[in-house]
Motif scaffolding. Structure first.
Motif, mmCIF file in Angstrom:
data_model
loop_
_atom_site.group_PDB
_atom_site.id
_atom_site.type_symbol
_atom_site.label_atom_id
_atom_site.label_comp_id
_atom_site.label_asym_id
_atom_site.label_seq_id
_atom_site.Cartn_x
_atom_site.Cartn_y
_atom_site.Cartn_z
ATOM 1 N N UNK A 1 -59.360 30.674 11.184
ATOM 2 C CA UNK A 1 -57.926 30.599 10.877
ATOM 3 C C UNK A 1 -57.507 29.140 10.782
ATOM 4 N N UNK A 2 -56.398 28.916 10.103
ATOM 5 C CA UNK A 2 -55.831 27.576 9.929
ATOM 6 C C UNK A 2 -54.331 27.641 10.183
ATOM 7 N N UNK A 3 -53.822 26.704 10.960
ATOM 8 C CA UNK A 3 -52.373 26.585 11.147
ATOM 9 C C UNK A 3 -51.991 25.125 10.973
ATOM 10 N N UNK A 4 -51.141 24.856 9.993
ATOM 11 C CA UNK A 4 -50.691 23.504 9.684
ATOM 12 C C UNK A 4 -49.175 23.471 9.769
ATOM 13 N N UNK A 5 -48.623 22.502 10.497
ATOM 14 C CA UNK A 5 -47.161 22.428 10.631
ATOM 15 C C UNK A 5 -46.716 20.978 10.732
ATOM 16 N N UNK A 6 -45.542 20.721 10.173
ATOM 17 C CA UNK A 6 -44.947 19.400 10.254
ATOM 18 C C UNK A 6 -44.729 19.041 11.712
ATOM 19 N N UNK A 7 -45.041 17.843 12.094
ATOM 20 C CA UNK A 7 -45.023 17.467 13.498
ATOM 21 C C UNK A 7 -43.688 17.777 14.157
ATOM 22 N N UNK A 8 -42.591 17.545 13.484
ATOM 23 C CA UNK A 8 -41.274 17.760 14.075
ATOM 24 C C UNK A 8 -40.956 19.235 14.262
ATOM 25 N N UNK A 9 -41.687 20.121 13.527
ATOM 26 C CA UNK A 9 -41.384 21.551 13.623
ATOM 27 C C UNK A 9 -42.565 22.337 14.162
ATOM 28 N N UNK A 10 -43.529 21.638 14.771
ATOM 29 C CA UNK A 10 -44.769 22.301 15.162
ATOM 30 C C UNK A 10 -44.590 23.271 16.301
ATOM 31 N N UNK A 11 -43.517 23.117 17.074
ATOM 32 C CA UNK A 11 -43.359 23.993 18.212
ATOM 33 C C UNK A 11 -42.848 25.367 17.853
ATOM 34 N N UNK A 12 -42.326 25.556 16.660
ATOM 35 C CA UNK A 12 -41.758 26.835 16.297
ATOM 36 C C UNK A 12 -42.600 27.591 15.308
ATOM 37 N N UNK A 13 -41.987 28.632 14.722
ATOM 38 C CA UNK A 13 -42.673 29.437 13.725
ATOM 39 C C UNK A 13 -42.674 28.717 12.398
ATOM 40 N N UNK A 14 -43.482 29.173 11.466
ATOM 41 C CA UNK A 14 -43.483 28.552 10.150
ATOM 42 C C UNK A 14 -42.107 28.604 9.500
ATOM 43 N N UNK A 15 -41.947 27.758 8.511
ATOM 44 C CA UNK A 15 -40.683 27.680 7.797
ATOM 45 C C UNK A 15 -40.218 29.046 7.317
ATOM 46 N N UNK A 16 -38.915 29.247 7.354
ATOM 47 C CA UNK A 16 -38.366 30.514 6.872
ATOM 48 C C UNK A 16 -38.676 30.735 5.406
ATOM 49 N N UNK A 17 -38.921 29.648 4.694
ATOM 50 C CA UNK A 17 -39.259 29.789 3.278
ATOM 51 C C UNK A 17 -40.680 30.312 3.077
ATOM 52 N N UNK A 18 -41.469 30.308 4.153
ATOM 53 C CA UNK A 18 -42.882 30.657 4.027
ATOM 54 C C UNK A 18 -43.094 32.054 4.574
ATOM 55 N N UNK A 19 -42.615 33.058 3.847
ATOM 56 C CA UNK A 19 -42.697 34.452 4.267
ATOM 57 C C UNK A 19 -43.951 35.089 3.717
ATOM 58 N N UNK A 20 -44.246 36.269 4.239
ATOM 59 C CA UNK A 20 -45.417 36.989 3.745
ATOM 60 C C UNK A 20 -45.233 37.334 2.281
ATOM 61 N N UNK A 21 -46.227 36.980 1.521
ATOM 62 C CA UNK A 21 -46.223 37.334 0.109
ATOM 63 C C UNK A 21 -47.638 37.677 -0.291
ATOM 64 N N UNK A 22 -47.761 38.513 -1.268
ATOM 65 C CA UNK A 22 -49.095 38.833 -1.770
ATOM 66 C C UNK A 22 -49.579 37.706 -2.647
ATOM 67 N N UNK A 23 -50.886 37.623 -2.799
ATOM 68 C CA UNK A 23 -51.476 36.594 -3.635
ATOM 69 C C UNK A 23 -52.232 37.211 -4.779
ATOM 70 N N UNK A 24 -52.813 36.369 -5.573
ATOM 71 C CA UNK A 24 -53.626 36.863 -6.684
ATOM 72 C C UNK A 24 -54.741 35.877 -6.963
ATOM 73 N N UNK A 25 -55.815 36.393 -7.483
ATOM 74 C CA UNK A 25 -56.918 35.547 -7.894
ATOM 75 C C UNK A 25 -56.654 35.079 -9.310
ATOM 76 N N UNK A 26 -56.773 33.774 -9.517
ATOM 77 C CA UNK A 26 -56.490 33.240 -10.840
ATOM 78 C C UNK A 26 -57.713 32.545 -11.381
ATOM 79 N N UNK A 27 -57.763 32.404 -12.666
ATOM 80 C CA UNK A 27 -58.810 31.617 -13.294
ATOM 81 C C UNK A 27 -60.197 32.190 -13.117
ATOM 82 N N UNK A 28 -60.297 33.481 -12.824
ATOM 83 C CA UNK A 28 -61.617 34.073 -12.622
ATOM 84 C C UNK A 28 -62.027 34.865 -13.838
ATOM 85 N N UNK A 29 -61.181 35.756 -14.282
ATOM 86 C CA UNK A 29 -61.526 36.578 -15.432
ATOM 87 C C UNK A 29 -60.570 36.274 -16.566
ATOM 88 N N UNK A 30 -61.091 35.889 -17.679
ATOM 89 C CA UNK A 30 -60.273 35.619 -18.852
ATOM 90 C C UNK A 30 -60.864 36.401 -20.012
#
Length: 631
Positions: free
Chosen positions: A567-596
């Protein structure tokens, strides 16, 4: 012991008088002693002679196995010629009784936990043809007496803990065809005397501390079909004499330092099916003749300084994987690259892929080219957290670790739908018995943490694994890397002898070298967190897990090596004590550039990171500057 000798001799004389074929009494005594020493309960020589016809331990598939020759010696005397105790976890030092079996032709004690040195008495095996001591805990210096085993055809002492240099006496083994010395602990220069091994067909020498120049005399060993030298301290260039190795089927060289090499030596090596020269200081033009190699299936040329355009004929019907990543190659991506089963990696080149990418892929290319968020030119994110290889999970402290369970191939890029983070994988597990797998999983409880579920999956890679944080606000960040070794175990079995070793770079700076998760965590399936500080000055962060050819390759099974991260957790030093940014919500991803245009075609974004890598704005940390760029 005297009584045992008397009984063995008495039985031998009775059988001799009756005209029966019997085992030499000294060997019977030695076998009984070994059976007791190693607790081999299936060897019951009280009721049956060791060399008795149709003995259960003589079958080809038996393990432990012993077989005899009863026809080549006078007086109906039988001698043990084959002894196999393979993957049975026998321990202790090589017993003195073993060297009583002087007629041995084949001895296989591989995949056990034998310890101590190889004694000089090994010279008594003057008739030995096949000697396997690989994957054990043997130590000390290699005895020069190995050079007396002049009938050897195959010698393996790989994956042990020897010290010192290769004995020059190995050059006496004129009949040797196979030499496995990878991960054996050897160091120093490779002795010139090995030039006398003119019958050698297979040489595995990776993961040793060999020094000096890559020997040019290897080019005189023209019977070689399989040569592997990676993860050493050897210096280049690749000698031009290697052009004489025209019988090579498998050539894997890498991790050399110093002088540049060219590809000219490959011109006549048309029998190659696997060619890997990653991170080998190779420079100059790509070799157009590679497109004429009729057997070539795997071609890895990443992390070098190759120039020019990709030859149009290089994508042959036989080719399965092509890696030219992180080379200053120009020109267009070949229009015929899309074919079923082909994995092609040209990340970090300056090739033009406009004709093959769809609109979304090109959009990401432009976003990353500009080093900004793909949804907003103004960076908005102050953190990203990823459950590597696993599904989304919220920690006890409220950190959302996002889903990273997408199946990646040997040349793949996965990005979250809002382009806040991405992961790329490079490399192919050619010999994995379970097929190429890039996610490791376990059902075992992980110790040393309250977040056991977070460590039950992990991303693994045979070469290079990179995570990118995108659209980040500039500033100083805390980077937490979570690890737990869930593939290799730490038992007292031979399966616990594996070593996974890799390097870690953050923003192009090496933060971990020769990192061994088990050593750091004090065992397998135990969590460990490594914390670092890193600056973001261009809205992006790169975390690079890199295999430099070190560590064992094949414990507990083939193709067990390369970086692993949970696992990886990266946070701005000033906000490291809390949860990730509210802008960084769960979203689905997609694989790109693999099949064309074709479901089977695998492709990773090419110039995406090349432009970004080349940026060198004043006051900015230049990503990739010092990190080896391995494909």
């Amino acid at each position: 012991m005297g009584f045992l000798i008397f009984c063995s001799l008495y039985l031998y004389l009775i059988q001799l008088a009756a005209g029966q074929q019997t085992t030499d009494p000294a060997e019977v005594m030695a076998l009984k002693a070994m059976a007791e020493y190693w607790n081999l309960k299936s060897w019951n020589f009280t009721t049956m002679d060791p060399c008795a016809e149709n003995a259960p331990w003589s079958a080809e598939a038996a393990n432990p196995r012993l077989a005899c020759d009863c026809s080549s010696f006078p007086n109906n005397t039988c001698h043990v010629t084959h002894l196999k105790i393979y993957a049975r976890d026998i321990s202790g030092e090589l017993p003195k009784y073993l060297f009583q079996l002087t007629e041995l032709v084949d001895l296989n004690l591989g995949q056990n936990v034998l310890s101590g040195p190889i004694p000089g008495e090994i010279s008594r095996f003057s008739k030995m043809q096949y000697l396997s001591l690989g994957i054990n805990n043997l130590s000390g210096i290699l005895p020069p007496e190995l050079g007396n085993l002049t009938k050897l055809i195959s010698l393996s002492f790989s994956s042990n803990k020897f010290t010192g240099t290769l004995p020059t006496e190995l050059g006496n083994l004129a009949s040797l065809e196979q030499l496995y010395i990878d991960s054996s602990g050897m160091s120093g220069e490779i002795p010139q005397e090995l030039a006398k091994l003119k019958s050698l067909k297979i040489l595995w020498a990776s993961d040793n501390r060999f020094t000096g120049k890559l020997p040019g005399f290897f080019g005189t060993l023209t019977e070689l079909t399989d040569l592997r030298i990676q993860g050493t301290l050897l210096e280049g260039p690749i000698p031009s004499s290697f052009s004489s190795l025209t019988k090579l089927d498998n050539l894997r060289l890498g991790d050399f330092t110093s002088a540049d090499s060219s590809l000219a030596f490959l011109e006549n090596l048309t029998s190659l099916s696997i060619l890997s020269l990653r991170n080998s200081q190779v420079a100059g033009q790509l070799l157009e003749a590679l497109g004429d190699f009729p057997k070539l299936k795997f071609l890895y040329l990443g992390n070098n300084r190759l120039t020019g355009e990709l030859p149009s004929n290089i994508l042959t019907p036989k080719l399965v994987a092509l890696d030219v990543s992180f080379n200053p190659i120009t020109g267009n991506v070949p229009v015929n690259y899309v074919k079923e089963g082909l994995a092609m990696n040209f990340v970090g080149t300056s090739m033009n892929a406009n004709s093959v990418y769809d609109r979304k892929s090109l959009g990401i290319w432009h976003c990353l080219q500009e080093g900004s968020s793909c949804t907003n030119k103004d960076p908005t994110y102050t953190s990203f957290s990823v459950n590597c290889g696993g599904t989304e999970q919220t920690s006890a402290s409220g950190i959302d670790f996002y889903d990273d369970s997408e199946i990646l191939g040997p040349s793949s890029l996965y990005t979250s739908s809002q382009h806040q983070w991405a992961v790329s994988n490079t490399g192919f597990y050619i010999s994995n018995p379970n097929g190429p797998q890039y996610i490791a999983m376990t059902d075992s409880q992980i110790l040393g943490t309250l977040e056991s579920e977070l460590y039950k999956t992990a991303r693994i890679s045979p070469s290079s694994l990179r995570y990118y944080g995108l659209g980040l606000k500039n500033g100083k960040y805390i980077v937490e890397l979570h690890f737990a070794e869930i593939v290799m175990d730490d038992s007292e079995s031979w399966k616990g002898l594996g070593r996974r070793i890799f390097d870690v770079y953050i923003q192009g700076e090496k933060v971990l070298q020769d990192f061994n998760i088990q050593d750091e965590a004090k065992g397998s399936k135990r969590a460990v967190i490594k914390t670092f500080m890193a600056n973001v000055t261009d809205t992006a962060m790169e975390i690079h897990f890199f295999w430099a050819g070190k560590g064992t390759c094949c414990i507990p099974f083939q193709s067990t090596f390369g970086p692993l991260v949970s696992a990886i957790h990266v946070s701005l030093e000033s906000s490291s004590g809390g949860s990730p940014s509210n802008n960084y919500r769960r979203r689905t991803g997609k694989v790109i550039g693999i099949a064309v245009g074709c479901a089977g075609g695998l492709l990773i974004l090419s110039s995406i990171f090349y432009i970004w890598w080349k940026k060198d704005a004043p006051g900015h940390m230049r990503v990739h500057t010092d990190s080896p760029r391995k494909g």
